[in-house]
Design an enzyme around this catalytic site. Sequence first.
Site, short mmCIF file in Angstrom:
data_model
loop_
_atom_site.label_atom_id
_atom_site.label_comp_id
_atom_site.label_asym_id
_atom_site.label_seq_id
_atom_site.Cartn_x
_atom_site.Cartn_y
_atom_site.Cartn_z
N ASN A 28 34.28 19.58 40.38
CA ASN A 28 35.38 20.41 40.87
C ASN A 28 35.49 20.25 42.39
O ASN A 28 34.72 19.52 42.99
CB ASN A 28 35.19 21.88 40.47
CG ASN A 28 33.87 22.42 40.99
OD1 ASN A 28 33.67 22.52 42.19
ND2 ASN A 28 32.96 22.74 40.08
N ASP A 70 31.62 25.32 33.91
CA ASP A 70 31.38 26.14 32.72
C ASP A 70 30.98 25.28 31.53
O ASP A 70 30.26 25.73 30.65
CB ASP A 70 32.65 26.92 32.38
CG ASP A 70 32.93 28.00 33.43
OD1 ASP A 70 31.93 28.57 33.94
OD2 ASP A 70 34.10 28.24 33.76
N PRO A 102 24.86 27.16 30.70
CA PRO A 102 24.35 28.52 30.89
C PRO A 102 25.08 29.19 32.05
O PRO A 102 25.42 28.53 33.02
CB PRO A 102 22.87 28.32 31.24
CG PRO A 102 22.75 26.90 31.65
CD PRO A 102 23.85 26.13 30.99
N ILE A 124 24.62 31.08 35.06
CA ILE A 124 23.42 31.32 35.88
C ILE A 124 23.37 32.77 36.36
O ILE A 124 22.39 33.48 36.18
CB ILE A 124 23.39 30.35 37.08
CG1 ILE A 124 23.39 28.91 36.57
CG2 ILE A 124 22.17 30.61 37.96
CD1 ILE A 124 23.57 27.85 37.65
N PHE A 175 30.76 35.41 43.10
CA PHE A 175 32.05 35.01 43.65
C PHE A 175 33.04 34.87 42.51
O PHE A 175 32.66 34.57 41.38
CB PHE A 175 31.94 33.68 44.40
CG PHE A 175 31.61 33.87 45.85
CD1 PHE A 175 30.33 34.22 46.23
CD2 PHE A 175 32.59 33.71 46.84
CE1 PHE A 175 30.01 34.42 47.57
CE2 PHE A 175 32.28 33.90 48.17
CZ PHE A 175 31.00 34.26 48.54
N LYS A 187 29.36 40.79 34.14
CA LYS A 187 28.15 40.06 34.53
C LYS A 187 27.10 40.99 35.13
O LYS A 187 26.07 40.52 35.61
CB LYS A 187 28.50 38.94 35.51
CG LYS A 187 29.50 37.93 34.95
CD LYS A 187 29.49 36.63 35.74
CE LYS A 187 30.56 35.68 35.23
NZ LYS A 187 30.32 34.29 35.57
O1 C5P Z 1 33.04 33.32 35.35
P1 C5P Z 1 33.26 32.61 36.66
O2 C5P Z 1 32.80 31.20 36.64
O3 C5P Z 1 34.61 32.77 37.25
O4 C5P Z 1 32.29 33.43 37.65
C1 C5P Z 1 32.06 33.02 38.95
C2 C5P Z 1 30.69 33.49 39.37
O5 C5P Z 1 29.74 33.14 38.38
C3 C5P Z 1 30.23 32.78 40.63
O6 C5P Z 1 29.38 33.68 41.32
C4 C5P Z 1 29.47 31.58 40.08
O7 C5P Z 1 28.51 31.10 41.01
C5 C5P Z 1 28.81 32.17 38.86
N1 C5P Z 1 28.58 31.23 37.75
C6 C5P Z 1 27.29 30.91 37.38
N2 C5P Z 1 27.07 30.08 36.32
C7 C5P Z 1 28.09 29.58 35.60
C8 C5P Z 1 29.41 29.89 35.97
C9 C5P Z 1 29.63 30.72 37.04
O8 C5P Z 1 26.35 31.37 38.02
N3 C5P Z 1 27.84 28.78 34.59
#
Ligand code: C5P
Length: 406
Positions: free
Chosen positions: A213, A282, A309, A311, A328, A346
Amino acid sequence: MIGSNAFRGKHILLGITGSIAAYKAADLVRRLKEHGAEVRVMMSHGATQFITPLTMQTVSGHPVSLNFFDADEEAAMGHIKLARWADWIVIAPATADCLAKLTHGHADDLISTVCLASEAPLILAPAMNNKMWSHPATQQNYQLLKQRGVEFFGPESGDQACGEQGEGRLMAVDAIVSLLLTKLQPGPLSGTQLLITAGPTYEPIDPVRFIANRSSGKMGYALAQAAVEAGANVTLISGPVALGTPDGVNRVDVETAQQMYDAVMQYLTQTIIFIGCAAVADYRPAHQAQAKLKKSTNNDLTLQLQLNPDIINTVANSDNRPELVVGFAAETDDLQQYAQQKLQQKRLDLIAANRVGDRLAFGQENNALEIFWEGGHKSLTEAPKLEIARELIKVITERYHAKNSI
Ligand code: C5P
């Protein structure tokens, strides 16, 4: 930064070990003294091959300690006296051998013995050939020393005296002095362990292609710098980016979301504040082809994707949950609604949302954020990312202290 007197009354014991970078130690002593420090120097035998004790005696204004088998030296300032005298022990440059000795608690020369006998905080600024630095033996020593609370300044990347390129250069003298100065004036996050994720992840399709990305990592790196300025001990788990490591930050490089997840889990037990700033993919290709995929002239290609996963979700719901978990949200529409949904789903303490798709965010120098927490909200209007990061760290610090005072 001349003559600030900030180190007045501070006893800094400088250890110098045998690296070519030892010649920079004279300048370091001069700079520390300009800020009012009292500096005493101890040198390994190797160090004396690169810079003379006379030079170090002249710049420090004190006799240099070289070994503890010399009765005259011991009578002047013995190894135990030196160990007690020091408010900080700084070893710059610290060689691979020095790290190995300290890891294993050797006491076969003056520097290792003093370190073993002292309760003063120990700071190491390594300098060595990049292969020696990346060797598993050195890396394991480095990790172990960090776990014991030894602080590392650098090493930095760049041209090396041996003609190679890579990580292993002594941190610039100016940077060492500035980091020591930030340690003196304890910031609002002094001694707090922060873990930050930054940048994109690369999810391989085959050996040459990947899904990624547009994240540049700039916001996460700015946050790491702002957190160090606030006194925190920062580990930055970084996806592939083209950015230099902010001074004083412990950076761990990863590529995929799974690797980022694994690295985060390794550091989680010691983390007090977690900031998930990375744009984690994702999904990843369910199967990674071992050979480069060939083009078919008459068929479309379908990639099957598998969920990665989450995180931050795992961190926020873990038994080792840090005291504050900050996420974020990059949204193209309904910023507030989606951000608040994520905050709850979350189980985050705070979420920083930015609008993507317009001229801000990914890759840009400026940013603007809407910050939400339970019962509160703050807008940060457009500014350079470092300024935004400093403001966000202020809000995070307030939330952290508010939570701790309950
Ligand atoms: O659900 P979304 O991806 O929009 O959420 C963004 C937040 O989730 C950010 O803080 C990003 O670092 C974290 N995130 C994560 N692991 C993922 C996807 C997003 O830690 N697989």
